[in-house]
Design an enzyme around this catalytic site. Structure first.
Site, mmCIF file in Angstrom:
data_model
loop_
_atom_site.group_PDB
_atom_site.id
_atom_site.type_symbol
_atom_site.label_atom_id
_atom_site.label_comp_id
_atom_site.label_asym_id
_atom_site.label_seq_id
_atom_site.Cartn_x
_atom_site.Cartn_y
_atom_site.Cartn_z
ATOM 1 N N HIS A 265 0.858 -1.189 0.000
ATOM 2 C CA HIS A 265 0.000 0.000 0.000
ATOM 3 C C HIS A 265 0.895 1.240 0.000
ATOM 4 O O HIS A 265 1.891 1.276 0.723
ATOM 5 C CB HIS A 265 -0.885 -0.025 1.262
ATOM 6 C CG HIS A 265 -2.016 0.943 1.228
ATOM 7 N ND1 HIS A 265 -1.823 2.301 1.299
ATOM 8 C CD2 HIS A 265 -3.357 0.749 1.146
ATOM 9 C CE1 HIS A 265 -3.008 2.899 1.256
ATOM 10 N NE2 HIS A 265 -3.953 1.982 1.164
ATOM 11 N N ARG A 288 -7.086 10.177 0.260
ATOM 12 C CA ARG A 288 -6.815 10.680 -1.095
ATOM 13 C C ARG A 288 -8.106 10.848 -1.878
ATOM 14 O O ARG A 288 -8.214 11.727 -2.724
ATOM 15 C CB ARG A 288 -5.845 9.738 -1.815
ATOM 16 C CG ARG A 288 -4.413 9.915 -1.345
ATOM 17 C CD ARG A 288 -3.476 8.885 -1.951
ATOM 18 N NE ARG A 288 -3.577 7.608 -1.276
ATOM 19 C CZ ARG A 288 -3.641 6.425 -1.880
ATOM 20 N NH1 ARG A 288 -3.624 6.365 -3.195
ATOM 21 N NH2 ARG A 288 -3.719 5.316 -1.187
#
Ligand code: FAD
Length: 496
Positions: A265, A288
């Protein structure tokens, strides 16, 4: 007068609890849920971004969801499993809401929807804050199903914790129970016991929690066997994610696939008090999705923050050392040289969208600092104010349009230019998820190496492989746990 059947479920994360509740729902079946840990929930408890389902309100469609998932799988995922995942996504959410009812009123709310990386539409569902406090989606799903399971009569539903399944019992090639080793809490003595059942469901999670080379018993970790390049990378997983279910399956002849496909990740939080800690908190993708951007040490964006995870991770690796190259940056001082890292920056508006209470939690852990206005942000990063201003203006010119910028980004959740308070965190790539696992069919039966069904053995969740291929999309793991957990629970209960 029908004899009561029994089903053993190994692992009490979302896949296991789902399977246990759904197996019980078939009636006339006793369910024994076993976990090696003291507390139930596994990695499922840690999930914060959400669970996917086709979201018509965002013009989403079955075809778009299937295509996004297959694209992310890069030709390795199985289309039949992906199609089932998508087709049963809405029913999965409806089922969760139904199982959450107390006196006919649902206690689960999955109404917050965001568009995470690699998704062409917003379809990742999570819970709204309650009384100003965050409600982490993974914790809430586990809590909901645990309450449901423990509401069943003791004669039909049993939870055994602190008990590790070490073998599957077989008779005539069929799985007929498990051997467990249980620690006596008073004497610390280990006791072995066998438990017979009509069927066993493996829901024991993945193997991303053991990043070192060897386990305490001297056995090599699965990660060191299949992705040796990652044994020194920090992880977001709990230590329980050791791939024991895969080994249990292999011992009875199960086949496996995609074991070298391990997701790194892009955004684990760097704790500046302990920057090289082997376990890190995840900076969830939803940050995000609400407009968090990534900046290198020079204050420049370098990737589409909402492209596929493997691509964002690769882009961060290419920025190694840039944060360190600014000695006056508040955050670089404690970082080892060349440590792959980047800044995550959110405006106050993006933070509002994501949920201020959760950001407050991360800030209390020391993962976020704040800067009032762009000039102060530039000071924190030790970069030129004018250049940063231009960088943000370039970004803002794309907001509200679908026109790609120089990184290829097409979805711009909101502007970066102020006046605003900026939230700044330092992130680094982390081992997060194992796409590979045991082979299964659409009935959630575990398959032998020759692709025949192993009678009496089922599987669901991260212990299985085939749904995600090369790269798992945010929100698809929790969904997989519910879709395949339900199927495994139903079929195991029906297995005579
Ligand atoms: P787990 O939840 O890990 O449960 C497995 C259980 O099996 C554990 O309790 C373990 O103790 C037990 N066990 C293992 N071996 C044995 C044994 N031999 N005997 C007895 N018990 C055993 N996915 C999403 O879709 N959305 C997200 O927002 C998201 N966020 C995440 C955030 C973090 C920090 C992490 C780590 C993962 C996240 N994921 C997310 C991934 C997702 O949470 C997991 O992949 C998923 O929950 C796995 O569920 P599971 O039921 O298969 O396994």
């Amino acid at each position: 007068n029908i004899e009561q059947k029994s089903v053993i479920v190994v692992g009490s994360g979302l896949a296991g609890l789902t399977a246990a509740v759904e197996a019980h729902n078939q009636g006339n079946t006793k369910i024994i849920l076993i976990d090696k840990e003291k507390n139930i929930g596994g990695n499922s408890m840690k999930a914060t971004s959400g669970i996917n389902a086709i979201e018509p309100l965002n013009k989403d469609s079955r075809e778009a969801f299937i295509q996004d998932t297959l694209k992310s799988g890069a030709g390795i995922s199985r289309e039949d499993l992906v199609t089932k995942l998508v087709d049963e996504s809405r029913p999965a959410l409806d089922w969760l809401i139904k199982e959450s009812q107390v006196d006919g009123v649902p206690s689960l709310d999955l109404s917050v929807v965001s568009r995470c990386g690699g998704h062409s539409h917003g379809r990742t569902h999570r819970c709204p804050a309650q009384n100003g406090r965050p409600v982490p989606v993974g914790w809430k799903l586990i809590d909901t199903l645990k309450k449901r399971f423990t509401s069943f009569d003791d004669s039909e539903a049993q939870i055994i914790t602190n008990s590790r399944v070490i073998n599957l019992l077989t008779e005539n090639n069929a799985v007929v129970g498990v051997e467990i080793v249980k620690k006596d809490p008073e004497t610390e003595q280990e006791l072995k016991e066998t438990i017979k059942a009509n069927a066993v469901i493996l829901a024991s999670g993945g193997f991303a929690g053991q990043t070192g080379k060897q386990l305490p018993d001297g056995q090599n970790t699965l990660l060191s066997e299949f992705a040796p390049q990652l044994v020194d990378t920090a992880t977001t997983n709990g230590p329980w994610a050791a791939g024991e279910g895969v080994r249990l399956g292999l011992a009875v002849g199960a086949g496996m696939r995609d074991m070298d496909q391990v997701q790194v990740h892009p955004t684990g939080f760097v704790d500046l008090g302990n920057p090289t800690a082997p376990t890190k908190f995840l900076a969830p993708e939803a940050l995000r999705a609400y407009g968090g951007v990534l900046l290198n040490g020079e204050g420049k964006r370098f990737t589409d923050e909402l492209t596929l995870r493997d691509q964002v991770t690769a882009a961060i690796y290419r920025q190694s050392g840039t944060v360190h190259s600014r000695p006056n940056s508040l955050m670089s001082k404690k970082l080892p040289e060349k440590y792959a890292s980047a800044y995550m920056v959110l405006t106050d508006e993006a933070v509002e969208g994501f949920g201020k209470s959760t950001l407050g939690f991360y800030a209390s852990k020391g993962f976020f600092s704040q800067a009032e206005g762009l000039e102060n942000l530039a000071k924190v990063l030790d970069v030129d104010t004018k250049q940063l201003e231009q960088e943000f203006k370039n970004y803002d010119a794309h907001v509200g349009q679908e026109k790609p910028d120089s990184t290829g980004k097409t979805f711009f959740p909101g502007p970066l230019s102020g006046p605003t308070t900026y939230w700044i965190g330092l992130i680094t790539p982390v081992v997060h998820y194992t796409m590979g696992g045991l082979n299964m069919n659409l009935d959630a039966s575990i398959l032998a190496e020759d692709n025949t069904v192993i009678p009496g053995l089922y599987g669901a969740g991260e212990v299985t492989g085939g749904v995600h291929g090369h790269n798992r999309l945010a929100g698809n793991s929790l969904l997989e746990c519910v879709v395949f957990g339900r199927t495994a629970g139903r079929n195991a209960a029906l297995f005579a």
